[in-house]
Design an enzyme around this catalytic site. Sequence first.
Site, PDB file in Angstrom:
ATOM      1  N   HIS A  75       1.733   5.222  26.278  1.00  0.00           N
ATOM      2  CA  HIS A  75       3.012   4.576  25.946  1.00  0.00           C
ATOM      3  C   HIS A  75       3.815   4.364  27.232  1.00  0.00           C
ATOM      4  O   HIS A  75       4.316   3.267  27.493  1.00  0.00           O
ATOM      5  CB  HIS A  75       3.809   5.419  24.950  1.00  0.00           C
ATOM      6  N   ASP A 104       8.212 -24.227  44.884  1.00  0.00           N
ATOM      7  CA  ASP A 104       7.276 -23.217  44.368  1.00  0.00           C
ATOM      8  C   ASP A 104       7.496 -21.957  45.188  1.00  0.00           C
ATOM      9  O   ASP A 104       8.370 -21.933  46.069  1.00  0.00           O
ATOM     10  CB  ASP A 104       5.812 -23.693  44.484  1.00  0.00           C
ATOM     11  N   TRP A 139       2.040  10.219  32.357  1.00  0.00           N
ATOM     12  CA  TRP A 139       1.976   9.127  33.341  1.00  0.00           C
ATOM     13  C   TRP A 139       2.089   9.691  34.743  1.00  0.00           C
ATOM     14  O   TRP A 139       1.665   9.094  35.716  1.00  0.00           O
ATOM     15  CB  TRP A 139       3.055   8.071  33.071  1.00  0.00           C
ATOM     16  N   SER A 169      -1.891  -5.774  42.492  1.00  0.00           N
ATOM     17  CA  SER A 169      -1.246  -6.943  41.898  1.00  0.00           C
ATOM     18  C   SER A 169       0.245  -6.974  42.224  1.00  0.00           C
ATOM     19  O   SER A 169       0.781  -7.992  42.680  1.00  0.00           O
ATOM     20  CB  SER A 169      -1.467  -6.910  40.384  1.00  0.00           C
ATOM     21  N   SER A 170       0.929  -5.829  42.011  1.00  0.00           N
ATOM     22  CA  SER A 170       2.377  -5.812  42.263  1.00  0.00           C
ATOM     23  C   SER A 170       2.684  -6.029  43.730  1.00  0.00           C
ATOM     24  O   SER A 170       3.676  -6.670  44.083  1.00  0.00           O
ATOM     25  CB  SER A 170       2.981  -4.474  41.847  1.00  0.00           C
ATOM     26  N   HIS A 253      10.249   7.651  41.889  1.00  0.00           N
ATOM     27  CA  HIS A 253      11.669   7.378  41.735  1.00  0.00           C
ATOM     28  C   HIS A 253      12.047   5.946  42.118  1.00  0.00           C
ATOM     29  O   HIS A 253      12.724   5.269  41.349  1.00  0.00           O
ATOM     30  CB  HIS A 253      12.571   8.393  42.439  1.00  0.00           C
ATOM     31  N   GLU A 255      10.260   3.530  41.776  1.00  0.00           N
ATOM     32  CA  GLU A 255       9.722   2.766  40.652  1.00  0.00           C
ATOM     33  C   GLU A 255      10.763   2.618  39.533  1.00  0.00           C
ATOM     34  O   GLU A 255      10.853   1.582  38.884  1.00  0.00           O
ATOM     35  CB  GLU A 255       8.455   3.463  40.129  1.00  0.00           C
ATOM     36  N   TYR A 257      13.864   2.242  39.896  1.00  0.00           N
ATOM     37  CA  TYR A 257      14.757   1.152  40.259  1.00  0.00           C
ATOM     38  C   TYR A 257      14.052  -0.187  40.204  1.00  0.00           C
ATOM     39  O   TYR A 257      14.679  -1.223  39.971  1.00  0.00           O
ATOM     40  CB  TYR A 257      15.383   1.423  41.635  1.00  0.00           C
ATOM     41  N   SER A 268      24.102  -9.589  35.804  1.00  0.00           N
ATOM     42  CA  SER A 268      25.051 -10.164  36.765  1.00  0.00           C
ATOM     43  C   SER A 268      25.027 -11.686  36.753  1.00  0.00           C
ATOM     44  O   SER A 268      25.907 -12.329  37.329  1.00  0.00           O
ATOM     45  CB  SER A 268      24.733  -9.676  38.187  1.00  0.00           C
ATOM     46  N   HIS A 302      14.323  15.409  42.901  1.00  0.00           N
ATOM     47  CA  HIS A 302      15.077  15.811  41.692  1.00  0.00           C
ATOM     48  C   HIS A 302      14.166  15.889  40.477  1.00  0.00           C
ATOM     49  O   HIS A 302      14.557  16.440  39.462  1.00  0.00           O
ATOM     50  CB  HIS A 302      16.300  14.912  41.449  1.00  0.00           C
ATOM     51  N   HIS A 303      12.963  15.340  40.589  1.00  0.00           N
ATOM     52  CA  HIS A 303      11.996  15.511  39.500  1.00  0.00           C
ATOM     53  C   HIS A 303      11.294  16.856  39.619  1.00  0.00           C
ATOM     54  O   HIS A 303      10.471  17.200  38.779  1.00  0.00           O
ATOM     55  CB  HIS A 303      10.954  14.397  39.542  1.00  0.00           C
ATOM     56  N   THR A 328      26.133   3.038  41.700  1.00  0.00           N
ATOM     57  CA  THR A 328      25.912   2.666  40.302  1.00  0.00           C
ATOM     58  C   THR A 328      27.250   2.467  39.596  1.00  0.00           C
ATOM     59  O   THR A 328      27.443   1.498  38.852  1.00  0.00           O
ATOM     60  CB  THR A 328      25.091   3.758  39.595  1.00  0.00           C
ATOM     61  N   LYS A 331      28.847  -0.819  40.450  1.00  0.00           N
ATOM     62  CA  LYS A 331      28.280  -1.946  39.705  1.00  0.00           C
ATOM     63  C   LYS A 331      28.882  -2.033  38.311  1.00  0.00           C
ATOM     64  O   LYS A 331      29.284  -3.099  37.849  1.00  0.00           O
ATOM     65  CB  LYS A 331      26.769  -1.788  39.598  1.00  0.00           C
ATOM     66  N   ARG A 450       9.676  18.389  25.869  1.00  0.00           N
ATOM     67  CA  ARG A 450       8.995  17.106  25.735  1.00  0.00           C
ATOM     68  C   ARG A 450       7.499  17.322  25.577  1.00  0.00           C
ATOM     69  O   ARG A 450       6.982  18.377  25.855  1.00  0.00           O
ATOM     70  CB  ARG A 450       9.113  16.277  27.020  1.00  0.00           C
TER      71      ARG A 450
HETATM   72 CU   LIG Z   1      14.059   9.956  39.830  1.00  0.00          CU
END
Ligand SMILES: [Cu+2]
Lengths: 600, 344
Positions: A75, A104, A139, A169-170, A253, A255, A257, A268, A302-303, A328, A331, A450
């Site tokens: 998931h 293009d 994940w 790819s990315s 992390h 990722e 963002y 925006s 922080h993870h 943040t 914004k 979790r």
């Molecule tokens: Cu994080």
Amino acid sequence: MATAVGSLSQPEDRSKIWEWMTTVDHKKIAALYGVTGFTFFLFAGIQALLIRTQLAVPNGTVLDADLYNQLFTTHALTMIFLAIMPLGASFFNYFIPLQIGARDVAFPRLNALGYWTFLVGGVMLTSSFFLGGAPDGGWFAYAPLTSTEYAPGKNLDFYTVSLLILGISSLMGALNFAVTIINMRAPGMLMMRLPVYMWMTLVVAFLLILSLPIITVALIQLYFDRNFSTHFFSPEAGGDPILWQHIFWLFGHPEVYVLILPSMGIVSEVLPVMSRKPLFGYSAIVFAGAAIGVLGFAVWAHHMFTTGLGTVPLIVFSASTMAIGVPTGIKIFNWLGTMWGGNIRFTTATYFAVSFIALFTIGGISGVMHASPAVDGQHQDSYFVVAHLHYVLFGGAIMGIFAGIFYWFPKMTGRFLDERMGKFTFWALFVGQNLTFFPMHFLGLAGMPRRIYTYDEGLGWETWNLVATGGSYIIALGVLVFLINFFKTMRQAPTAGDNPWDGGTLEWATSSPPPEHNFDVVPEVRDRDPLWYNRDHGIAAAPKPEHLHIHLPPPSYIPLVVAMGVALLGIGALSHIGVSVLGVAVIVYGVWAWALEPTE
Amino acid sequence: MGRSGPRRMIAIVLSLVITAVTVWLMYIAFVDSADTPQTTYQAMSDNAQLAQDVYTIIFILAGAVMAGVIALTLAFSFIYRERPGQQALQIHGNSKLELLWTLLPVLIVAAMAVPTFNAIAVITGDAPEDSLEVKAVGYQWWFQFQYPELGVVTASDLHLPVDRPILVKLESKDVIHSFWVPQLSGKVDMVPGHTNQLWFTPNTVGEFMGQCAEFCGLSHANMRFRVFVHTQEDFDAWVQSQLAEAATPEEGLAAAGAQQFTMSGCIGCHTVRGNALAMGVIGPELTHFGSRTRLAGGMVENTEVELRRWLKNPPAMKPGSIMPNLNLTDEQIDSLVAYLYSLQ
Ligand SMILES: [Cu+2]
Ligand SMILES: [Cu+2]
């Protein structure tokens, strides 16, 4: 009729499918990304429904532990890598050239290769369900649970190989987007005149360029640990499982963002147009976005607050994480400032964009809460974090994507999505997600961890789990109505016109849908909102030239060939080395043909 | 014009009412969820209290920000909804406002950071000298507890004295697990190859719930434990009872069970001190199994019914269980149950 030179150089009777398979038109590639990404979104949604059904009541019996672990892992993987990222890539593809006034992207064939490689990775990851079992280690795939000792099947090899392919790819996409934005802007489009959406895209591209190599290293190390008996992460042989966590989150992390910044960009765009006034604090929003991107590389631990980092690292990473709250917050206030004093049209796109502000704030503020390691000791790996991340990714990323779909649909297809059905979808998603994810804060508070496939009764978790499950079905209903809306709309005649919302950015200066070459005349940019500037200063659009001599790159099947080579390489990595060798041969042939392919 | 007069008042009042009701409902649910068995918000130790005090501050600040943004979003949506004749203000920004709302998050974040850093310094600092050391070891999927100073080893039930600092050393025998007793301490991971630690001083006698909080494979959900905080006298008595070796029953069903325990190979994985053959270290020590409240890594209550179910087929009860199905007959199970419950 304006006809691009490129499209004439091919046989007229080529079949539709072949046309799509060989296209290098950024708008067609965007459509491919969009449809594929949305399909995976539905697939990941079904996985979520199964998970919620299992957890609806204590000691649920819908899924067993094994299948549950596969589902919660895929998931996440599907939503992140196969739904939100490609849906983002779809909008990037479509609107980068249109918003900067280009014909293009910089590397059209690379763009096609990016899509086909993504498809290969996505199909490979999903096929694992039918080939012996999907990845089941989360994940984040923490070592040493991912070693062959604890995960003997192929599940985690599917994880490493398909994520490697998706990463390639990315990376191709990100490089292409960055080069396009920096080099192919229309005359007068200074960097500080770029639409905010372009700025966010640029930040995302750099986040990917800098973070993907990191996860690539980690995945290769894991693949080697599992297949060639190296010991990067195995403690009994001197490796260190904590090393994996550092590398993974150093990618993981940023990722986050990558997933949320595109939606911030979309909001925006939508808010000023619908409020009929310029974005409030353009520079602040741009710099805040860039600051988030930079700080995003300094907060990964922080993870890992509960892994025994020690006092000083805890304080440092806590401080850097809290610091992200500042840009943040800027914004959020600037979006509110954009609404302030407006004359706001409440279209479906507006509903999604406005709700984004509130929902994303909830996710952002709970993020700042567990930036405190003292609090995180209770939050980490509990449902509080599940609530947090879904407010960011559903309330944020997904609501933003829906805002983008409703906002740009007239541009992409010439048709308006039905507003009544659209508002139904909005309310179903809004109510559904708050019912699903807000109670998870309470579950976390009540100590529910979790990633548990079952829980006992009597812990005070029953009510909120049942509510959450109910909410998830309401979300599903909203998505279903959206699908009906889509198919119904596509049957109608295109009536939207060039600029139905009176937008100020360049994509609204061309027809809907745009011609293959995007603009008959590349517009001149005099302001951040060029069309509004022209409108207010009575500058008429340049007349359409009699003859268009526009060179567009011809279609090419070579990206497809290279992607097939990548697929073989990956299949070989999961089965027999011989297949990989064949894959490398195909890639070498493809790259050689690529270099020699005539571009006329 | 919608921007002034009574309509504006109505919009503001409406936004405030909706926000207030929302926040009030959340508060009720919050209080309700804080009063549950495995709650993270009813600290029963010094360090958990320290963290909870930080939590309270942060929770109030977060709630205020959330309420503020919701109220503003609603109010602006009502006030500035399009209306005939209404004109949008054509402004690009406002430096004073923007400076203000850069400073506001800075202040809020600072108010969160200072108490956080103070608490962290204590919680992750050294444990007091006179701490009682407990070694908690994670296994797929159960917790082992050793008391090195006392010579006691047990599983799934952790017994502690009240008002004495406890230093828990955390290790793992296989994958990463996490030790979490929300009311006594925030979680700290058990990482193979590392020794982590945490400390706290329980301040209330009682029973507290614990659970593994790091995904650790198939039965992660079933990896639980209980903490019993006793008065010093009760704790000493418990230690005395645990120090005794198990007597091997001489007659009756239990004696047959003791033999069965050897014949079925249980001895290869389980230790029973007092039974010279039973020295296995793969499963939990069973010397005082009968006195434990929980069974199978804290998954279920330790009752005869559950024990029979366990012995009949462990993996069927607990997915992935390392203890295999030994295909025991009902008679064999009868005798084993009698033996195991003789191990008080
Ligand atoms: Cu994080
Ligand atoms: Cu676990």
